[in-house]
Design a protein around this motif. Structure first.
Motif, PDB file in Angstrom:
ATOM      1  N   GLU A 279       0.799  -1.227   0.000  1.00 43.47           N
ATOM      2  CA  GLU A 279       0.000   0.000   0.000  1.00 43.47           C
ATOM      3  C   GLU A 279       0.830   1.275   0.000  1.00 43.47           C
ATOM      4  OE1 GLU A 279      -3.198  -0.093  -0.414  1.00 43.47           O
ATOM      5  OE2 GLU A 279      -3.228  -2.293  -0.354  1.00 43.47           O
ATOM      6  N   GLU A 280       2.145   1.159   0.148  1.00 44.74           N
ATOM      7  CA  GLU A 280       2.999   2.348   0.183  1.00 44.74           C
ATOM      8  C   GLU A 280       4.110   2.239  -0.847  1.00 44.74           C
ATOM      9  OE1 GLU A 280       2.738   3.967   4.757  1.00 44.74           O
ATOM     10  OE2 GLU A 280       4.281   2.481   4.284  1.00 44.74           O
ATOM     11  N   ALA A 281       4.429   3.363  -1.478  1.00 47.31           N
ATOM     12  CA  ALA A 281       5.507   3.392  -2.459  1.00 47.31           C
ATOM     13  C   ALA A 281       6.845   3.105  -1.773  1.00 47.31           C
ATOM     14  CB  ALA A 281       5.556   4.753  -3.151  1.00 47.31           C
ATOM     15  N   GLY A 282       7.778   2.581  -2.536  1.00 43.40           N
ATOM     16  CA  GLY A 282       9.117   2.357  -2.000  1.00 43.40           C
ATOM     17  C   GLY A 282       9.439   0.909  -1.710  1.00 43.40           C
ATOM     18  N   ASP A 283       8.411   0.058  -1.598  1.00 43.22           N
ATOM     19  CA  ASP A 283       8.671  -1.368  -1.390  1.00 43.22           C
ATOM     20  C   ASP A 283       9.255  -1.981  -2.662  1.00 43.22           C
ATOM     21  OD1 ASP A 283       7.207  -0.857   0.952  1.00 43.22           O
ATOM     22  OD2 ASP A 283       6.465  -2.915   0.988  1.00 43.22           O
ATOM     23  N   SER A 284      10.168  -2.917  -2.491  1.00 38.73           N
ATOM     24  CA  SER A 284      10.683  -3.683  -3.623  1.00 38.73           C
ATOM     25  C   SER A 284      10.924  -5.112  -3.178  1.00 38.73           C
ATOM     26  CB  SER A 284      11.981  -3.070  -4.174  1.00 38.73           C
ATOM     27  OG  SER A 284      13.012  -3.116  -3.205  1.00 38.73           O
ATOM     28  N   VAL A 285      11.081  -5.998  -4.140  1.00 41.25           N
ATOM     29  CA  VAL A 285      11.260  -7.427  -3.862  1.00 41.25           C
ATOM     30  C   VAL A 285      12.462  -7.914  -4.654  1.00 41.25           C
ATOM     31  CG1 VAL A 285      10.253  -9.722  -4.213  1.00 41.25           C
ATOM     32  CG2 VAL A 285       8.835  -7.866  -3.343  1.00 41.25           C
ATOM     33  N   GLU A 286      13.231  -8.821  -4.059  1.00 46.80           N
ATOM     34  CA  GLU A 286      14.335  -9.408  -4.794  1.00 46.80           C
ATOM     35  C   GLU A 286      14.507 -10.884  -4.433  1.00 46.80           C
ATOM     36  OE1 GLU A 286      18.234  -8.137  -2.152  1.00 46.80           O
ATOM     37  OE2 GLU A 286      17.426  -6.692  -3.595  1.00 46.80           O
ATOM     38  N   VAL A 287      14.778 -11.672  -5.449  1.00 45.70           N
ATOM     39  CA  VAL A 287      15.278 -13.025  -5.231  1.00 45.70           C
ATOM     40  C   VAL A 287      16.749 -12.863  -4.865  1.00 45.70           C
ATOM     41  CG1 VAL A 287      15.741 -15.271  -6.262  1.00 45.70           C
ATOM     42  CG2 VAL A 287      13.661 -14.006  -6.900  1.00 45.70           C
ATOM     43  N   ARG A 288      17.141 -13.368  -3.693  1.00 48.03           N
ATOM     44  CA  ARG A 288      18.509 -13.118  -3.236  1.00 48.03           C
ATOM     45  C   ARG A 288      19.387 -14.364  -3.283  1.00 48.03           C
ATOM     46  NH1 ARG A 288      19.459  -9.356   1.873  1.00 48.03           N
ATOM     47  NH2 ARG A 288      18.686  -7.885   0.309  1.00 48.03           N
ATOM     48  N   ARG A 289      18.862 -15.518  -2.912  1.00 40.62           N
ATOM     49  CA  ARG A 289      19.696 -16.717  -2.936  1.00 40.62           C
ATOM     50  C   ARG A 289      18.879 -17.936  -3.368  1.00 40.62           C
ATOM     51  NH1 ARG A 289      23.309 -17.720   2.264  1.00 40.62           N
ATOM     52  NH2 ARG A 289      21.286 -17.741   3.326  1.00 40.62           N
ATOM     53  N   ILE A 290      19.540 -18.815  -4.106  1.00 41.31           N
ATOM     54  CA  ILE A 290      18.982 -20.114  -4.484  1.00 41.31           C
ATOM     55  C   ILE A 290      19.967 -21.145  -3.954  1.00 41.31           C
ATOM     56  CG2 ILE A 290      18.280 -21.613  -6.384  1.00 41.31           C
ATOM     57  CD1 ILE A 290      17.767 -19.051  -8.023  1.00 41.31           C
ATOM     58  N   LEU A 291      19.574 -21.854  -2.919  1.00 44.33           N
ATOM     59  CA  LEU A 291      20.503 -22.692  -2.170  1.00 44.33           C
ATOM     60  C   LEU A 291      20.173 -24.173  -2.337  1.00 44.33           C
ATOM     61  CD1 LEU A 291      20.404 -20.625   1.155  1.00 44.33           C
ATOM     62  CD2 LEU A 291      22.185 -20.546  -0.601  1.00 44.33           C
ATOM     63  N   GLN A 292      21.156 -24.944  -2.782  1.00 49.02           N
ATOM     64  CA  GLN A 292      21.006 -26.392  -2.772  1.00 49.02           C
ATOM     65  C   GLN A 292      21.269 -26.901  -1.369  1.00 49.02           C
ATOM     66  OE1 GLN A 292      22.828 -27.061  -7.219  1.00 49.02           O
ATOM     67  NE2 GLN A 292      22.762 -28.792  -5.830  1.00 49.02           N
ATOM     68  N   VAL A 293      20.277 -27.573  -0.796  1.00 49.46           N
ATOM     69  CA  VAL A 293      20.378 -28.081   0.572  1.00 49.46           C
ATOM     70  C   VAL A 293      20.290 -29.600   0.539  1.00 49.46           C
ATOM     71  CG1 VAL A 293      19.492 -25.976   1.623  1.00 49.46           C
ATOM     72  CG2 VAL A 293      17.886 -27.734   0.874  1.00 49.46           C
ATOM     73  N   ASP A 294      20.367 -30.219   1.720  1.00 49.54           N
ATOM     74  CA  ASP A 294      20.383 -31.680   1.789  1.00 49.54           C
ATOM     75  C   ASP A 294      19.173 -32.299   1.103  1.00 49.54           C
ATOM     76  OD1 ASP A 294      22.756 -31.661   3.120  1.00 49.54           O
ATOM     77  OD2 ASP A 294      21.872 -31.832   5.120  1.00 49.54           O
ATOM     78  N   GLU A 295      18.031 -31.660   1.268  1.00 53.02           N
ATOM     79  CA  GLU A 295      16.805 -32.180   0.658  1.00 53.02           C
ATOM     80  C   GLU A 295      16.230 -31.137  -0.290  1.00 53.02           C
ATOM     81  OE1 GLU A 295      14.139 -33.422   3.690  1.00 53.02           O
ATOM     82  OE2 GLU A 295      15.463 -34.996   4.454  1.00 53.02           O
ATOM     83  N   GLY A 296      16.727 -31.111  -1.505  1.00 54.28           N
ATOM     84  CA  GLY A 296      16.172 -30.230  -2.516  1.00 54.28           C
ATOM     85  C   GLY A 296      16.821 -28.863  -2.569  1.00 54.28           C
ATOM     86  N   THR A 297      15.985 -27.829  -2.771  1.00 52.33           N
ATOM     87  CA  THR A 297      16.459 -26.465  -2.993  1.00 52.33           C
ATOM     88  C   THR A 297      15.642 -25.493  -2.156  1.00 52.33           C
ATOM     89  OG1 THR A 297      17.113 -26.979  -5.273  1.00 52.33           O
ATOM     90  CG2 THR A 297      16.827 -24.655  -4.717  1.00 52.33           C
ATOM     91  N   LEU A 298      16.332 -24.567  -1.511  1.00 57.41           N
ATOM     92  CA  LEU A 298      15.682 -23.523  -0.714  1.00 57.41           C
ATOM     93  C   LEU A 298      15.869 -22.192  -1.430  1.00 57.41           C
ATOM     94  CD1 LEU A 298      14.249 -22.848   1.999  1.00 57.41           C
ATOM     95  CD2 LEU A 298      16.523 -22.351   2.922  1.00 57.41           C
ATOM     96  N   LEU A 299      14.780 -21.486  -1.681  1.00 59.19           N
ATOM     97  CA  LEU A 299      14.820 -20.214  -2.396  1.00 59.19           C
ATOM     98  C   LEU A 299      14.480 -19.078  -1.433  1.00 59.19           C
ATOM     99  CD1 LEU A 299      12.994 -22.399  -4.438  1.00 59.19           C
ATOM    100  CD2 LEU A 299      14.090 -20.806  -6.012  1.00 59.19           C
ATOM    101  N   GLU A 300      15.303 -18.048  -1.428  1.00 59.88           N
ATOM    102  CA  GLU A 300      15.108 -16.912  -0.522  1.00 59.88           C
ATOM    103  C   GLU A 300      14.619 -15.695  -1.294  1.00 59.88           C
ATOM    104  OE1 GLU A 300      18.586 -15.981   1.690  1.00 59.88           O
ATOM    105  OE2 GLU A 300      18.548 -17.825   2.869  1.00 59.88           O
ATOM    106  N   VAL A 301      13.496 -15.138  -0.845  1.00 58.86           N
ATOM    107  CA  VAL A 301      12.957 -13.897  -1.390  1.00 58.86           C
ATOM    108  C   VAL A 301      12.941 -12.865  -0.270  1.00 58.86           C
ATOM    109  CG1 VAL A 301      10.932 -12.778  -2.393  1.00 58.86           C
ATOM    110  CG2 VAL A 301      11.572 -15.088  -3.129  1.00 58.86           C
ATOM    111  N   TRP A 302      13.431 -11.675  -0.580  1.00 63.48           N
ATOM    112  CA  TRP A 302      13.492 -10.592   0.400  1.00 63.48           C
ATOM    113  C   TRP A 302      12.588  -9.440  -0.040  1.00 63.48           C
ATOM    114  CZ3 TRP A 302      17.113  -9.853   4.636  1.00 63.48           C
ATOM    115  CH2 TRP A 302      17.885 -10.993   4.912  1.00 63.48           C
ATOM    116  N   GLU A 303      11.915  -8.867   0.937  1.00 64.40           N
ATOM    117  CA  GLU A 303      11.153  -7.638   0.716  1.00 64.40           C
ATOM    118  C   GLU A 303      11.927  -6.487   1.338  1.00 64.40           C
ATOM    119  OE1 GLU A 303       6.756  -5.634   1.565  1.00 64.40           O
ATOM    120  OE2 GLU A 303       7.282  -7.565   2.489  1.00 64.40           O
TER     121      GLU A 303
END
Length: 346
Positions: A279-303
């Motif tokens: 609802e407010e200007a200035g917010d942004s989103v980024e994909v920051r890390r794509i991590l291979q872990v013991d069981e599959g893949t963990l994806l990190e998204v930051w606001e």
């Protein structure tokens, strides 16, 4: 040693918050040496930087450490650039890329009063000019050496600029690791390359601190396909596209008429970072890390949201970030959305 008659060496050009601080013990340790550097270094300007009463090379100037680390045998890169001036101010910029296209960038600068870092800078310059085991201006360290570091080794470029002489000297060598774990061991191709690596380690420790961690630590490389503030597609939560049919449907809504990006879904995937309407200007989103872990893949998204003392305007929008990356093992799951407050206008 470098004298005034020597020519300017090759320059370095490159693309270019958390409050990291120099440990108190480190500041106490470098202040006596820094005081001596200022006492003797500012009293005159002779041809030999080792002479008492002469400015040491780079004492008024800057140090730059540039690391270009390969990811996935060279299909991706992690580029890190630390710049540190004699005023004490330093900056660190990181960029992760895939197939030559940047996926995300991060920029941080020195917190608080820069005088504590100025003392450490003076101490390091003294060491690099005068301490026998650390001297850089020696015949064994030719700036003319430009090695090929191959697909698995990191290219380290170290530049010291001397402002009074309007000169800079640049060395390029090969090392292991990135900013967080670089060591003098195995630096090459010449034995003296370990001195260049040690200078980079000390510059990192005096500024970023020994506990420095990259924003992209452990991530597979990725490249940005699109990002913005107004996602036109129906998706409102993070999504992974692993086939051309679903991605084509998404891009038809979100692409704004742009051609469909070429993605090889037999070896690649597309990740959408989105957190819904804001609802407010200035917010942004980024994909920051794509991590291979013991069981599959963990994806990190930051606001990223404006800080507590900002006053953003009211504006309904849907920030998003779309990236392509090498295919990683399933299951593919997203971590909880992480929130980072940024300075106003940042």
């Amino acid at each position: 040693m470098i004298h005034a008659r020597q020519s300017v060496r090759r320059g370095v050009t490159a693309q270019v918050s958390s409050g990291l601080r120099v440990p108190a013990g480190l500041v106490r340790a470098v202040r006596p040496m820094a005081a001596l550097a200022l006492l003797f270094g500012l009293t005159g300007c002779g041809d030999d930087p080792t002479q008492v009463g002469a400015l040491r090379y780079g004492q008024l100037g800057s140090i730059e450490v540039l690391l270009d680390a390969p990811l996935r045998l060279g299909v991706g890169r992690l580029r890190q650039q630390l710049k540190w001036g004699s005023s004490g101010v330093w900056t660190i910029q990181e960029a992760i890329s895939y197939q030559g296209v940047v996926g995300d960038e991060d920029f941080r600068r020195s917190p608080g009063d820069p005088s504590q870092y100025a003392a450490a800078y003076a101490s390091l310059i003294t060491q690099l000019n005068e301490v026998d085991a650390q001297k850089l201006f020696i015949p064994e360290l030719s700036p003319d050496t430009i090695p090929e570091c191959g697909p698995t080794r990191t290219k380290l470029t170290l530049t010291i600029r001397d402002d009074p002489k309007s000169e800079q000297t640049t060395w390029v060598r090969c090392v292991e690791g990135s900013m967080a774990n670089i060591t003098p061991a195995n630096a090459g191709p010449d034995p003296a390359a370990s001195r260049i690596a040690l200078a980079a380690v000390l510059a990192r420790d005096y500024t970023l601190g020994e506990a420095f961690a990259s924003r992209y630590a452990g991530s597979v490389p990725f490249a940005t396909l699109g990002r913005g503030e107004d996602l036109a597609a129906a998706e409102r939560s993070p999504t992974v596209f692993t086939d051309s049919v679903s991605f084509r449907s998404f891009w038809g809504q979100a692409g704004g008429g742009r051609p469909l990006p070429a993605v090889d879904f037999s070896a690649e995937m597309v990740v959408l970072g989105v957190v819904g309407e804001r609802e407010e200007a200035g917010d942004s989103v980024e994909v920051r890390r794509i991590l291979q872990v013991d069981e599959g893949t963990l994806l990190e998204v930051w606001e990223r949201v404006p800080g507590d003392f900002c006053s953003p305007a009211a504006r309904a929008h849907v920030p998003y970030h779309v990236v392509v990356a090498p295919r990683t093992p399933e299951p593919l799951r997203f971590s909880d959305i992480r929130v980072e407050r940024v300075p106003c206008g940042g």
